[in-house]
Design an enzyme around this catalytic site. Sequence first.
Site, mmCIF file in Angstrom:
data_model
loop_
_atom_site.group_PDB
_atom_site.id
_atom_site.type_symbol
_atom_site.label_atom_id
_atom_site.label_comp_id
_atom_site.label_asym_id
_atom_site.label_seq_id
_atom_site.Cartn_x
_atom_site.Cartn_y
_atom_site.Cartn_z
ATOM 1 N N LYS B 45 0.862 -1.172 0.000
ATOM 2 C CA LYS B 45 0.000 0.000 0.000
ATOM 3 C C LYS B 45 0.909 1.236 0.000
ATOM 4 O O LYS B 45 1.978 1.216 0.613
ATOM 5 C CB LYS B 45 -0.874 -0.018 1.277
ATOM 6 C CG LYS B 45 -1.746 1.199 1.475
ATOM 7 C CD LYS B 45 -2.972 1.172 0.595
ATOM 8 C CE LYS B 45 -3.609 2.551 0.475
ATOM 9 N NZ LYS B 45 -4.530 2.648 -0.673
ATOM 10 N N SER B 70 -12.167 5.771 -4.191
ATOM 11 C CA SER B 70 -11.539 7.024 -3.754
ATOM 12 C C SER B 70 -11.069 6.808 -2.328
ATOM 13 O O SER B 70 -11.564 7.392 -1.380
ATOM 14 C CB SER B 70 -12.526 8.191 -3.820
ATOM 15 O OG SER B 70 -13.461 8.085 -2.775
ATOM 16 N N ILE B 71 -10.104 5.895 -2.185
ATOM 17 C CA ILE B 71 -9.600 5.558 -0.850
ATOM 18 C C ILE B 71 -8.855 6.765 -0.270
ATOM 19 O O ILE B 71 -8.975 7.065 0.914
ATOM 20 C CB ILE B 71 -8.648 4.335 -0.915
ATOM 21 C CG1 ILE B 71 -9.321 3.151 -1.634
ATOM 22 C CG2 ILE B 71 -8.162 3.944 0.474
ATOM 23 C CD1 ILE B 71 -10.601 2.666 -1.026
ATOM 24 N N GLY B 72 -8.103 7.462 -1.120
ATOM 25 C CA GLY B 72 -7.392 8.653 -0.639
ATOM 26 C C GLY B 72 -6.118 8.316 0.107
ATOM 27 O O GLY B 72 -5.755 8.978 1.077
ATOM 28 N N LEU B 73 -5.430 7.258 -0.360
ATOM 29 C CA LEU B 73 -4.137 6.882 0.222
ATOM 30 C C LEU B 73 -4.171 6.701 1.743
ATOM 31 O O LEU B 73 -3.232 7.096 2.444
ATOM 32 C CB LEU B 73 -3.048 7.905 -0.153
ATOM 33 C CG LEU B 73 -2.654 7.994 -1.624
ATOM 34 C CD1 LEU B 73 -1.417 8.895 -1.776
ATOM 35 C CD2 LEU B 73 -2.350 6.627 -2.224
ATOM 36 N N CYS B 130 -1.631 9.030 -8.025
ATOM 37 C CA CYS B 130 -2.877 8.764 -7.323
ATOM 38 C C CYS B 130 -3.905 9.841 -7.650
ATOM 39 O O CYS B 130 -3.647 11.028 -7.456
ATOM 40 C CB CYS B 130 -2.676 8.714 -5.815
ATOM 41 S SG CYS B 130 -4.237 8.412 -4.961
ATOM 42 N N LYS B 165 5.664 5.119 -10.986
ATOM 43 C CA LYS B 165 4.332 4.668 -11.418
ATOM 44 C C LYS B 165 3.558 5.822 -12.031
ATOM 45 O O LYS B 165 3.306 6.831 -11.383
ATOM 46 C CB LYS B 165 3.569 4.083 -10.238
ATOM 47 C CG LYS B 165 2.212 3.516 -10.653
ATOM 48 C CD LYS B 165 1.569 2.740 -9.529
ATOM 49 C CE LYS B 165 0.238 2.149 -9.947
ATOM 50 N NZ LYS B 165 -0.403 1.414 -8.840
ATOM 51 N N GLY B 244 -6.266 -4.120 -15.007
ATOM 52 C CA GLY B 244 -7.296 -5.103 -15.314
ATOM 53 C C GLY B 244 -6.818 -6.524 -15.472
ATOM 54 O O GLY B 244 -7.585 -7.403 -15.869
HETATM 55 C C1 LIG Z 1 -8.975 0.121 -3.853
HETATM 56 C C2 LIG Z 1 -7.730 0.501 -4.606
HETATM 57 C C3 LIG Z 1 -6.684 1.148 -3.922
HETATM 58 C C4 LIG Z 1 -5.525 1.512 -4.604
HETATM 59 N N1 LIG Z 1 -4.512 2.119 -3.913
HETATM 60 C C5 LIG Z 1 -3.349 2.438 -4.558
HETATM 61 C C6 LIG Z 1 -2.258 2.997 -3.847
HETATM 62 O O1 LIG Z 1 -2.289 3.201 -2.634
HETATM 63 N N2 LIG Z 1 -1.140 3.315 -4.551
HETATM 64 C C7 LIG Z 1 -1.019 3.083 -5.892
HETATM 65 O O2 LIG Z 1 0.024 3.362 -6.475
HETATM 66 N N3 LIG Z 1 -2.048 2.535 -6.585
HETATM 67 C C8 LIG Z 1 -3.203 2.209 -5.954
HETATM 68 N N4 LIG Z 1 -4.235 1.627 -6.661
HETATM 69 C C9 LIG Z 1 -4.077 1.387 -8.115
HETATM 70 C C10 LIG Z 1 -3.587 -0.027 -8.417
HETATM 71 O O3 LIG Z 1 -2.326 -0.277 -7.861
HETATM 72 C C11 LIG Z 1 -3.557 -0.286 -9.934
HETATM 73 O O4 LIG Z 1 -2.655 0.612 -10.519
HETATM 74 C C12 LIG Z 1 -4.910 -0.092 -10.569
HETATM 75 O O5 LIG Z 1 -5.897 -0.629 -9.728
HETATM 76 C C13 LIG Z 1 -5.025 -0.741 -11.943
HETATM 77 O O6 LIG Z 1 -4.867 -2.136 -11.878
HETATM 78 P P1 LIG Z 1 -6.111 -3.168 -11.786
HETATM 79 O O7 LIG Z 1 -7.050 -2.811 -12.873
HETATM 80 O O8 LIG Z 1 -5.477 -4.515 -11.929
HETATM 81 O O9 LIG Z 1 -6.708 -2.975 -10.457
HETATM 82 C C14 LIG Z 1 -5.404 1.244 -5.998
HETATM 83 C C15 LIG Z 1 -6.444 0.588 -6.660
HETATM 84 C C16 LIG Z 1 -7.593 0.212 -5.992
HETATM 85 C C17 LIG Z 1 -8.682 -0.493 -6.731
#
Ligand SMILES: Cc1cc2nc3c(=O)[nH]c(=O)nc-3n(C[C@H](O)[C@H](O)[C@H](O)COP(=O)(O)O)c2cc1C
Lengths: 265, 304
Positions: B45, B70-73, B130, B165, B244
């Site tokens: 995370k 929209s977790i907001g880190l 983010c 990223k 995805g």
């Molecule tokens: C609930 C949730 C929380 C996320 N939190 C972060 C985060 O803290 N830091 C980050 O770099 N990406 C975060 N992401 C983005 C994911 O790491 C990833 O880049 C994005 O979900 C696309 O991949 P996916 O379609 O396989 O989920 C988050 C995604 C989701 C769904």
Amino acid sequence: MRLYDKRCEIKFITSLSDDTYHLGIVSPEISESCIPGQFLMVRVNDDYEPLLRRPFSIFRTEPKEGIVEIVFEVVGKGTKILSERRSGEFLDVLGPLGKEFKINSKNLILIGGGIGFPPLFFMADFQKSENRNVVFYYGARTKDGIFFEKELGRICNKLIITTEDGSLGEKGLITDVFIKDLETGIIRGEAEVFSCGPTAMSKEISSICKRYNLKSQVSLESVMACGTGLCQGCVVRVENAQKSEYKLVCKDGPVFDSDIIIWED
Amino acid sequence: MVDLTVKIGDIVFKNPVLTASGTFGYGDEISSLIDVNSLGGIVTKTITFSPREGNPPPRITETTAGMINSIGLANIGVERFVKEKAPIYKSFDTRVIVSVAGETIDDYCRVVEYLEKEISADGYEINISCPNTEKGGIYFGSNREMSRNVTKAVRQLTSKLVIIKLTPNVTSISDIAGAVADAGADCISLVNSFVGMAVDVETRKPKIKKIIGGLTGPCIKPIALAKVYEVCSKVDIPVIGIGGISTGEDALEFLITGACAVEVGTATFFDPKAPVKIIEEIKEYLNSNNIKNVSEIVGSLIQS
Ligand SMILES: Cc1cc2nc3c(=O)[nH]c(=O)nc-3n(C[C@H](O)[C@H](O)[C@H](O)COP(=O)(O)O)c2cc1C
Ligand SMILES: Cc1cc2nc3c(=O)[nH]c(=O)nc-3n(C[C@H](O)[C@H](O)[C@H](O)COP(=O)(O)OP(=O)(O)OC[C@H]3O[C@@H](n4cnc5c(N)ncnc54)[C@H](O)[C@@H]3O)c2cc1C
Ligand code: FES
């Protein structure tokens, strides 16, 4: 407690009313280890539509047969698809999840509103051989929303059914009937309240308990993506010893002491 | 036996499948469900210097083949991370990449400096993408100069693996990718979530409290793949594909397009075993196609 993520056979699925279903799945591991208040995350199909699993409280177990049961209401696409699944088919089921109800007293008041009754049924059933006094308030809009009243009558010392239209039991809101009983002194001595239902009901029960100095625990609902603490999506605000913070409904709950919940409007 | 190992910078990953930041917690949440040691690595995370409680609920909503968050880190901050979580990683036999974010360049640096002093992670994934914070995050990632500057600053602090990223919510992602590669990044990972929105027509309210959030899951895969293609065509440093990915076939699409590894995100929510299944499926594909080494398929896209 161990978590299991297994493909489980549907042992039975029966309709209890137009939109309410009773589902039994085969999972000896979960059946043996789960406790009241815990829930399952069920993937209703193998598709991306819907994408996420759906949370359901455990309603009953038959450890001898390795069966875990839920009761659910069709409210949207996920529950609709689940209602169309058939026995013999398989579902991905994750559980048991979350924190359970914690019993500290001999007198238990269980309050279930609508489709919030399953975890409280499990609780009543689970502790039926213990020597406790269990009063169960069960409210719904009409008599068609009341299920398993015979079984409940057997496993509880007292069952009070309320319907908003008066078609079964006492007429009125479950919260009003509960207050009335508190006012008339039917509920005496030390008792603990456990509730689950629509948020408005839970909020009201919580404030009533505060007023009458009753300890109470509530099972909350939240939209969930993972159910395991990974996504941080299911938060509720709590205030405990002057400290205000978010807690995860899936991992820190779904059962909470109701006096720490900050109810959002 | 097929060889699944991939090397990024000086770090060897036992296979090309990592968990995406924010979708696998700190790595200890579901260790009873999947064996973390079978993974190529985990990305934690995102950690910020001070703890963040995150955005008000509702924070998530489901959309067609996807979800918006929209977790907001929300995170425990670097100090608690080092005390409470980092010790667990000593028993992990997999690569641990710590995701880092801040509101200013100094902020990013403070976190990396702290981690450099206190723990020995295998590398950092610098989250400049983010969409759910007021400051920092996406504002860095959508500006070429800022992206360059934060990369440079972090590069000076560590000799460990630096992965930047990127956000896909920009006019030209290859432009930003070029800038961070020039500034000394070892690797680029993409994509973070796409900005998205959903409305409840009964209440006419947005389905998440912050109105706009980040769209993820299977629905973004083709767009993410195109972004990875664009970036791979532009830069020479390794690229990690994200977006995805839910099956071995999805992962293979990214590898063939040029990503040397992938991160699995949303799929882990609906199928906690997805990362492990994906590794198995890649292995099966390589076996049945008589390919000895996964690196042989990386960038093997036939464009005729
Ligand atoms: C609930 C949730 C929380 C996320 N939190 C972060 C985060 O803290 N830091 C980050 O770099 N990406 C975060 N992401 C983005 C994911 O790491 C990833 O880049 C994005 O979900 C696309 O991949 P996916 O379609 O396989 O989920 C988050 C995604 C989701 C769904
Ligand atoms: C811990 C927990 C235990 C639960 N136990 C039960 C149970 O025993 N029986 C039961 O019938 N239901 C239970 N629920 C609620 C159940 O999970 C939702 O009704 C279900 O996810 C809706 O899915 P859907 O695809 O049919 O609806 P959707 O199409 O997703 O949504 C339809 C409507 O339902 C609302 N909704 C969606 N998810 C939830 C949710 N998690 N809580 C409340 N409303 C929601 C939406 O806002 C929308 O208005 C529980 C929820 C939680 C969090
Ligand atoms: S549902 Fe993901 S953290 Fe609770």
